[in-house]
Design a protein around this motif. Structure first.
Motif, mmCIF file in Angstrom:
data_model
loop_
_atom_site.group_PDB
_atom_site.id
_atom_site.type_symbol
_atom_site.label_atom_id
_atom_site.label_comp_id
_atom_site.label_asym_id
_atom_site.label_seq_id
_atom_site.Cartn_x
_atom_site.Cartn_y
_atom_site.Cartn_z
ATOM 1 N N PRO A 21 0.835 -1.207 0.000
ATOM 2 C CA PRO A 21 0.000 0.000 0.000
ATOM 3 C C PRO A 21 0.865 1.251 0.000
ATOM 4 C CG PRO A 21 -0.814 -1.615 1.600
ATOM 5 C CD PRO A 21 0.495 -2.126 1.093
ATOM 6 N N GLY A 22 0.460 2.215 -0.817
ATOM 7 C CA GLY A 22 1.194 3.461 -0.879
ATOM 8 C C GLY A 22 2.493 3.374 -1.656
ATOM 9 N N GLY A 23 2.729 2.233 -2.294
ATOM 10 C CA GLY A 23 3.941 2.090 -3.095
ATOM 11 C C GLY A 23 5.206 1.922 -2.287
ATOM 12 N N ARG A 24 5.103 1.547 -1.014
ATOM 13 C CA ARG A 24 6.292 1.386 -0.175
ATOM 14 C C ARG A 24 6.586 -0.093 0.002
ATOM 15 N NH1 ARG A 24 8.064 5.745 2.715
ATOM 16 N NH2 ARG A 24 6.825 7.655 2.517
ATOM 17 N N PRO A 25 7.663 -0.589 -0.591
ATOM 18 C CA PRO A 25 7.987 -2.006 -0.438
ATOM 19 C C PRO A 25 8.451 -2.294 0.989
ATOM 20 C CG PRO A 25 9.734 -0.870 -1.626
ATOM 21 C CD PRO A 25 8.612 0.113 -1.453
ATOM 22 N N SER A 26 8.093 -3.465 1.497
ATOM 23 C CA SER A 26 8.469 -3.830 2.856
ATOM 24 C C SER A 26 9.971 -4.122 2.928
ATOM 25 C CB SER A 26 7.689 -5.066 3.304
ATOM 26 O OG SER A 26 8.081 -6.200 2.548
ATOM 27 N N GLY A 27 10.517 -3.987 4.143
ATOM 28 C CA GLY A 27 11.931 -4.293 4.333
ATOM 29 C C GLY A 27 12.256 -5.736 4.027
ATOM 30 N N GLY A 28 11.326 -6.646 4.358
ATOM 31 C CA GLY A 28 11.569 -8.057 4.073
ATOM 32 C C GLY A 28 11.655 -8.330 2.587
ATOM 33 N N LEU A 29 10.782 -7.684 1.808
ATOM 34 C CA LEU A 29 10.829 -7.858 0.355
ATOM 35 C C LEU A 29 12.130 -7.301 -0.214
ATOM 36 C CD1 LEU A 29 9.490 -8.532 -2.366
ATOM 37 C CD2 LEU A 29 8.469 -6.249 -2.322
ATOM 38 N N LEU A 30 12.489 -6.093 0.209
ATOM 39 C CA LEU A 30 13.716 -5.474 -0.293
ATOM 40 C C LEU A 30 14.939 -6.325 0.038
ATOM 41 C CD1 LEU A 30 13.033 -1.751 0.674
ATOM 42 C CD2 LEU A 30 12.988 -2.721 -1.627
ATOM 43 N N ALA A 31 15.011 -6.798 1.283
ATOM 44 C CA ALA A 31 16.175 -7.566 1.713
ATOM 45 C C ALA A 31 16.260 -8.905 0.991
ATOM 46 C CB ALA A 31 16.133 -7.779 3.223
ATOM 47 N N SER A 32 15.130 -9.594 0.865
ATOM 48 C CA SER A 32 15.171 -10.924 0.246
ATOM 49 C C SER A 32 15.467 -10.840 -1.241
ATOM 50 C CB SER A 32 13.855 -11.676 0.490
ATOM 51 O OG SER A 32 12.754 -10.981 -0.075
ATOM 52 N N TYR A 33 14.916 -9.819 -1.921
ATOM 53 C CA TYR A 33 15.266 -9.692 -3.342
ATOM 54 C C TYR A 33 16.744 -9.332 -3.500
ATOM 55 C CZ TYR A 33 15.488 -8.503 -8.206
ATOM 56 O OH TYR A 33 15.866 -8.489 -9.526
ATOM 57 N N ALA A 34 17.207 -8.374 -2.714
ATOM 58 C CA ALA A 34 18.601 -7.957 -2.819
ATOM 59 C C ALA A 34 19.566 -9.087 -2.500
ATOM 60 C CB ALA A 34 18.859 -6.775 -1.884
ATOM 61 N N ALA A 35 19.165 -10.017 -1.624
ATOM 62 C CA ALA A 35 20.054 -11.113 -1.229
ATOM 63 C C ALA A 35 20.483 -11.969 -2.420
ATOM 64 C CB ALA A 35 19.373 -11.989 -0.180
ATOM 65 N N GLY A 36 19.665 -12.010 -3.450
ATOM 66 C CA GLY A 36 20.048 -12.783 -4.636
ATOM 67 C C GLY A 36 21.334 -12.301 -5.262
ATOM 68 N N SER A 37 21.658 -11.027 -5.039
ATOM 69 C CA SER A 37 22.893 -10.475 -5.600
ATOM 70 C C SER A 37 24.138 -11.013 -4.916
ATOM 71 C CB SER A 37 22.873 -8.943 -5.512
ATOM 72 O OG SER A 37 21.968 -8.407 -6.455
ATOM 73 N N LEU A 38 23.991 -11.667 -3.768
ATOM 74 C CA LEU A 38 25.138 -12.363 -3.193
ATOM 75 C C LEU A 38 25.602 -13.467 -4.139
ATOM 76 C CD1 LEU A 38 23.976 -12.721 0.532
ATOM 77 C CD2 LEU A 38 25.706 -11.140 -0.371
ATOM 78 N N GLY A 39 24.646 -14.101 -4.808
ATOM 79 C CA GLY A 39 25.002 -15.136 -5.772
ATOM 80 C C GLY A 39 25.403 -14.578 -7.114
ATOM 81 N N THR A 40 24.567 -13.687 -7.665
ATOM 82 C CA THR A 40 24.856 -13.165 -9.001
ATOM 83 C C THR A 40 26.099 -12.280 -8.994
ATOM 84 O OG1 THR A 40 23.408 -11.242 -8.683
ATOM 85 C CG2 THR A 40 22.401 -13.240 -9.559
ATOM 86 N N GLY A 41 26.276 -11.497 -7.915
ATOM 87 C CA GLY A 41 27.439 -10.624 -7.843
ATOM 88 C C GLY A 41 28.733 -11.401 -7.711
ATOM 89 N N ALA A 42 28.710 -12.461 -6.891
ATOM 90 C CA ALA A 42 29.918 -13.255 -6.693
ATOM 91 C C ALA A 42 30.327 -13.947 -7.984
ATOM 92 C CB ALA A 42 29.696 -14.281 -5.584
#
Length: 463
Positions: A21-42
Motif C-alpha cells: 500500500p502506498g507504493g512502499r515495499p516492505s523491508g523483508g521484500l527489499l532484503a530478500s530480493y537484494a540477497a540474490g545479488s550475493l550469488g549473481t554478484g559473486a
C-alpha cells in the motif's frame, strides 16, 4: 488495487499495482530480493576478475588460447539464455512463480563453481585448460537458471516504476557490497591459503557458500511474493524462445536499453579483468588488487542512495547521464598510470566506483518499465523472455571483458607463466585496457542514453 488471494493461491495477472500500500515495499521484500545479488554478484565478479589470470599464470595457458577457453562457454550460454527465459515464463504463467528454475540454479552453481577452480594441473596444461572451460560452461548455465528468472521478478513484484527504482537500488547496493567482499576478499583469501592450486580451491569454496546462502534467501523470500505473472503463452516452446528477439524488434526502448547496457557492461568488465594485471605488473604487487577493489566498490556503497534520490528528483536519464560522464572522465585519468604508476590511481578508481553504482542500478530499474511497454505493444507480458535476452546480453558483454584484455595482452607480447619482467608493449596493453578502452565504450553509450530519453520521455521525468 491488487486482488486479495488465499494463502497458496497463484498470483493473479492483474493490472500491475504494487503489492505494498502506498507504493512502499516492505523491508523483508527489499532484503530478500537484494540477497540474490550475493550469488549473481559473486559469480559475475570473481571469474571476470581472476579466471583469465588463473589460466595464464597458474595453469600456464598462453594468452591467445586462454581467450578461446573463456569465450567459448559464453557463446554457448548466450544461445541458451532465451530458452531459460521461455521456460521461466511458462512456470510463471502456470503457477505464478519462477522459483523452480531458480532453486535448480542455486543448488548446482556452487558445486560447479568450485570445480572450475579445481583444475588437475598434474594432467598438463591442455587438459587443465579444457577442464576449466567445461566446468565454467556448466557453472554459467546453472547461473543463468537463477539469474534469468531473478531479473524478471521486479516486473512482477510491483507495477510502480518508482518502487522499482528502490527495489533495484537495494539490489545494486548488495551487489556492490558483494563485489567488494568477493573481489577484494577472494584474492586475499587465496593468498592467505598459500596461493597456487590450494589457494584457488579455498577461495572458491568460501565464495560458493556465500552464493548459496544469498540465492536460497531470495528464492524463499521475494521469489514467493510476486503479485503479477506472465500472460498466457502463444505457440510452442520454440515460439517462446523467440519472444525475447521479438520484443527486441517491437519495442525500441528495450532495444536501445540492451545496447546501452552492453556497452557499459563491456566497459566495466574490461576494467575488472584488467585489475589483477594492473596490480601485479603496474603496481608491482599481486595483493594490491584488494586495495583497487576497495577503492572501486566502497564508494558505490556510500553513494547509492544519492543516485536513487537524483533519479527520483530529476529522472532516470539525467542520473544515468551523470554517472556515465563521471565514469568516462575517471577512466581517462587512469591512462596516466602508464607514465606514473603509483597509489594515486586509487582516486580515479574511486570516482569510477561512484559512477558504477548509478550505471548498474538505473538501467536495471528501466528494464521492468520496458517490459510494461512491450506488453502494451505486443499484447502480453513476457518478462522471462526479455530478462533471458538481457542476461544473454549481459553475459556476452561481461565475457568480452577478459577476452578484450587477453587479446590486448597477446597483441602486446605478454609473457604467460608469471614472468615478472614484461615488455613495455605488454605494460601499455595492461594500462590501456584498464583506462582508455573502458572510457571509449562508456563515451559511446552517451548518444544511446539521449535516444532513450527521446523514445520514452517518462524516463526524463522524476521517478
Amino acid at each position: 488495487m491488487t486482488t486479495a488471494r488465499a494463502p497458496g493461491d497463484a498470483p493473479r495477472a492483474d493490472d500491475g499495482s504494487s503489492e505494498v500500500p502506498g507504493g512502499r515495499p516492505s523491508g523483508g521484500l527489499l532484503a530478500s530480493y537484494a540477497a540474490g545479488s550475493l550469488g549473481t554478484g559473486a559469480f559475475g565478479t570473481l571469474p571476470g576478475l581472476v579466471l583469465a589470470y588463473y589460466l595464464t599464470d597458474s595453469i600456464g595457458v598462453a594468452a591467445a588460447v586462454a581467450t578461446v577457453l573463456v569465450l567459448v562457454p559464453k557463446v554457448i550460454d548466450v544461445l541458451a539464455y532465451p530458452l531459460i527465459g521461455a521456460l521461466s515464463d511458462r512456470a510463471s504463467h502456470r503457477t505464478g512463480y519462477r522459483t523452480s528454475l531458480m532453486l535448480f540454479g542455486a543448488l548446482a552453481l556452487p558445486l560447479l563453481f568450485v570445480a572450475t577452480f579445481s583444475a588437475p594441473t598434474q594432467w598438463g596444461t591442455a587438459a587443465a585448460g579444457a577442464w576449466v572451460m567445461g566446468f565454467f560452461l556448466l557453472a554459467s548455465l546453472a547461473y543463468s537458471c537463477f539469474q534469468v528468472p531473478y531479473l524478471a521478478l521486479p516486473a512482477e513484484l510491483t507495477g510502480d516504476s518508482g518502487v522499482r527504482v528502490t527495489i533495484l537500488a537495494w539490489r545494486v547496493a548488495v551487489l556492490a557490497g558483494t563485489i567488494l567482499v568477493v573481489g577484494g576478499g577472494g584474492p586475499a583469501l587465496r593468498e592467505a591459503a598459500g596461493g597456487g592450486a590450494t589457494g584457488y580451491v579455498v577461495m572458491a569454496v568460501a565464495v560458493a557458500a556465500l552464493m548459496l546462502a544469498g540465492m536460497l534467501w531470495s528464492i524463499f523470500g521475494a521469489g514467493r511474493r510476486t503479485v503479477l505473472r506472465a500472460d498466457a503463452q502463444v505457440g510452442d516452446l520454440g515460439r517462446q524462445y523467440r519472444d525475447g528477439l521479438e520484443a527486441l524488434r517491437v519495442t525500441r526502448p528495450f532495444r536501445l536499453l540492451v545496447a546501452l547496457f552492453c556497452l557499459q557492461a563491456v566497459a566495466t568488465a574490461v576494467m575488472l579483468a584488467g585489475g589483477q594485471y594492473v596490480a601485479t605488473y603496474v603496481l608491482g604487487d599481486e595483493a594490491a588488487l584488494t586495495g583497487l577493489f576497495v577503492a572501486l566498490i566502497a564508494p558505490a556503497l556510500l553513494v547509492m542512495p544519492l543516485w536513487t534520490r537524483l533519479a527520483h528528483a530529476r529522472g532516470k536519464i539525467t542520473a544515468l547521464t551523470g554517472a556515465t560522464l563521471l565514469f568516462t572522465v575517471a577512466a581517462l585519468m587512469l591512462v596516466g598510470a602508464g607514465f606514473w604508476p603509483g597509489a594515486w590511481i586509487h582516486l580515479p578508481v574511486a570516482m569510477a566506483g561512484v559512477a558504477y553504482a548509478g550505471m548498474q542500478a538505473l538501467p536495471m530499474s528501466m528494464l521492468p518499465d520496458a517490459t510494461d511497454m512491450d506488453r502494451e505493444l505486443g499484447g502480453r507480458r513476457r518478462s522471462g523472455a526479455m530478462s533471458g535476452l538481457w542476461t544473454a546480453s549481459e553475459t556476452g558483454s561481461m565475457a568480452l571483458g577478459p577476452v578484450v584484455v587477453l587479446a590486448l595482452l597477446a597483441f602486446g607480447g605478454f609473457l604467460s607463466g608469471g614472468v615478472a619482467d614484461q615488455p613495455d608493449s605488454a605494460q601499455w596493453a595492461i594500462v590501456l585496457g584498464f583506462s582508455l578502452v573502458p572510457a571509449l565504450l562508456t563515451a559511446a553509450s552517451l548518444p544511446v542514453i539521449r535516444a532513450l530519453g527521446r523514445e520514452y520521455p517518462r524516463w526524463t521525468e522524476p521517478a
